[in-house]
Design a protein around this motif. Structure first.
Motif: not given
Length: 153
Positions: A95-96, A98, A101, A120, A122, A144-145, A149, A152
């Motif tokens: 995952a990103n 962010d 974090e 890390s 998803h 996000a998962t 995208d 994007d």
């Protein structure tokens, strides 16, 4: 987020995907009550709007290629559901940073690389979001998962 039905959609989808990931590659019955909570049909045998929204979420996930199933069990469950290859790969992928974090602490640097790698993914961020109980976090992680995208490019 002001639209409660969208927050419930993200939460229902997250719970269903985590359940299927935890059982992967076995096929399992995915019960609406296990995701949205108990429901008592009314005097006409109709389920609540909440129950039907969750059932709709499961059907939508299948229509969008994130899960497969053999049949429905009335409006109670999906029979023999399993993640698709697309969903499994996405949930298993990193995952990103962010997104996780706030879940990372300085002590995570002390973990073996394989464990840090697992943390890390998803699926890990999705499990943490569900544990947090925060609708905003669940929505952010789900977007996000699976969705962000796509647009994007």
């Amino acid at each position: 987020m002001a639209d409660i039905h969208i927050e419930e959609f993200y939460k229902d989808a997250a719970i269903a995907l985590v359940q299927l990931y935890n059982a992967f590659p076995r096929r399992v019955n995915l019960f609406v009550e296990d995701i949205a909570g108990p429901d008592e049909p009314d005097e006409f045998g109709l389920h609540s709007k909440r129950h039907m929204a969750c059932f709709g979420t499961l059907l939508w996930l299948a229509e969008e290629g994130l899960l497969r199933y053999v049949d429905t069990i009335r409006q109670e469950a999906l029979d023999q559901a399993v993640l698709t290859q697309q969903a499994f790969v996405r949930l298993s992928s990193p995952a990103n940073p962010d997104l996780h974090e706030e879940d990372n602490s300085d002590s995570s640097q002390d973990l073996p690389p394989a464990v840090r790698e697992d943390f890390s993914t998803h699926i890990h961020t999705l499990r943490n979001a569900l544990r947090s109980g925060s609708s905003a976090k669940i929505s952010r992680v789900m977007q996000a998962t699976f969705f962000r995208d796509r647009f994007d490019h």
